[in-house]
Design an enzyme around this catalytic site. Structure first.
Site, PDB file in Angstrom:
ATOM      1  N   GLU A 196      -6.110 -12.465   5.826  1.00 21.85           N
ATOM      2  CA  GLU A 196      -6.959 -11.286   5.928  1.00 21.85           C
ATOM      3  C   GLU A 196      -8.301 -11.469   5.226  1.00 21.85           C
ATOM      4  O   GLU A 196      -8.903 -10.499   4.735  1.00 21.85           O
ATOM      5  CB  GLU A 196      -6.232 -10.048   5.388  1.00 21.85           C
ATOM      6  N   ASP A 205      17.084 -10.801  -2.781  1.00 23.50           N
ATOM      7  CA  ASP A 205      18.373 -10.430  -3.365  1.00 23.50           C
ATOM      8  C   ASP A 205      18.863  -9.061  -2.909  1.00 23.50           C
ATOM      9  O   ASP A 205      20.078  -8.818  -2.873  1.00 23.50           O
ATOM     10  CB  ASP A 205      18.303 -10.467  -4.893  1.00 23.50           C
ATOM     11  N   ARG A 265       6.985  -6.096   2.920  1.00 21.53           N
ATOM     12  CA  ARG A 265       5.736  -6.660   2.415  1.00 21.53           C
ATOM     13  C   ARG A 265       5.601  -6.313   0.939  1.00 21.53           C
ATOM     14  O   ARG A 265       5.457  -5.140   0.587  1.00 21.53           O
ATOM     15  CB  ARG A 265       4.534  -6.123   3.190  1.00 21.53           C
ATOM     16  N   HIS A 281       0.804  -1.220   0.000  1.00 20.89           N
ATOM     17  CA  HIS A 281       0.000   0.000   0.000  1.00 20.89           C
ATOM     18  C   HIS A 281       0.838   1.272   0.000  1.00 20.89           C
ATOM     19  O   HIS A 281       0.297   2.364  -0.185  1.00 20.89           O
ATOM     20  CB  HIS A 281      -0.942   0.004   1.207  1.00 20.89           C
ATOM     21  N   ASP A 287      -8.687  -5.723   6.239  1.00 15.92           N
ATOM     22  CA  ASP A 287      -9.258  -6.518   5.158  1.00 15.92           C
ATOM     23  C   ASP A 287     -10.139  -7.639   5.691  1.00 15.92           C
ATOM     24  O   ASP A 287     -11.151  -7.982   5.075  1.00 15.92           O
ATOM     25  CB  ASP A 287      -8.151  -7.084   4.277  1.00 15.92           C
TER      26      ASP A 287
END
Length: 281
Positions: free
Chosen positions: A152, A87, A73, A48, A178
């Protein structure tokens, strides 16, 4: 020389409770400031928040002197996204919208090098291996990666028992906002049916021997979750912290809309209890 020890993962394995903070601004300055606050872990949010791989690396650079563990995230649990995140040197990945054991197994595969998984081998080019200066990185990296899956939706709760049996999952994170929307309580994550589902899920996660986590701004709910055995709990975000601070300062002098307002009105406007729904993610 092995891959760096993942302190966040080690603490989860020993059941130590860790308090975290969410970074969604995409700002290295905000990350550096939060990194000096003393939180156990910090989330760089690319779901988000306005983040891409380049901005995530910049924030990781800003956090190099911090003792806070970094969690990233991604927008979704795509294998190529996870590969890039690993990585650039992040060892802990929080994947949103996980609803089945099949999804969870695919994520475990994405997190690990063969033969345990399918992570692409590009360590010689990667920040994670200190650009090939860690000679045993490939042989030891799998031991230090940490996968957190985010539940969620009601479907995820319905499949939680099966998800918890997947080997390679280190923690399960509940997303209140959510989940509330999926349960028919859009914008009401503190509604009792939602909270009951969250409490039940945390108890189930802990009973299965996995680490339970959540993001919550209401102190009384944070304490409930910690008492239930949640071990990684985030308690706020950079965005909402900045909004509260600037709203409070503006209301103190000019009112929230550039006009005078009474002290009582200003107090109500900035009352955390009245704004709790907006502060739960």
């Amino acid at each position: 020389m092995p891959a760096p020890i993942n302190q966040f993962k080690q603490k989860l394995l020993t059941g130590q409770q860790q308090i975290g903070f969410w970074l969604s601004m995409g700002s290295p300055n905000a990350a550096e400031i939060a990194g000096g606050a003393g939180f156990d872990w910090l989330v760089l949010d690319a779901e988000h928040g306005p983040n891409d791989i380049t901005s995530l690396v910049s924030q990781m650079h800003a956090l190099q002197g911090s003792d806070s563990s970094i969690v990233i995230r991604p927008p979704i649990g795509e294998t190529w996204m996870i590969k890039q995140i690993l990585d650039i040197g992040c060892q802990t990945v929080l994947v949103p919208m996980v609803e089945t054991a099949k999804q969870a197994k695919q994520l475990v595969q994405a997190m690990n090098y063969p033969p345990q998984g399918i992570r692409g081998v590009g360590a010689a080019l990667a920040r994670a291996s200190h650009h090939n200066r860690i000679p045993d990185y490939l042989q030891t990296a799998n031991d230090q990666v940490c996968l957190l899956v985010q539940i969620e939706a009601q479907r995820g709760l319905d499949n939680l028992k099966e998800i918890l049996t997947v080997d390679g999952i280190d923690g399960v994170f509940i997303g209140p906002a959510d989940l509330a929307a999926d349960m028919g309580y859009l914008g009401q994550p503190t509604a009792e049916p939602v909270q009951k589902a969250i409490r039940t899920a945390i108890e189930q996660i802990v009973a299965a021997g996995k680490a339970a986590g959540i993001l919550m701004a209401a102190p009384e709910l944070v304490q409930q979750y910690l008492t239930l055995g949640a071990t990684f709990v985030a308690v706020g975000t950079d965005v909402t912290s900045f909004v509260k601070s600037t709203d409070t300062l503006a209301a103190q002098y000019i009112g929230g809309n550039g006009v005078d307002e009474s002290k009582d009105d200003a107090k109500k406007k900035n009352n955390s209890a009245l704004r709790s729904a907006a502060d739960v993610y």
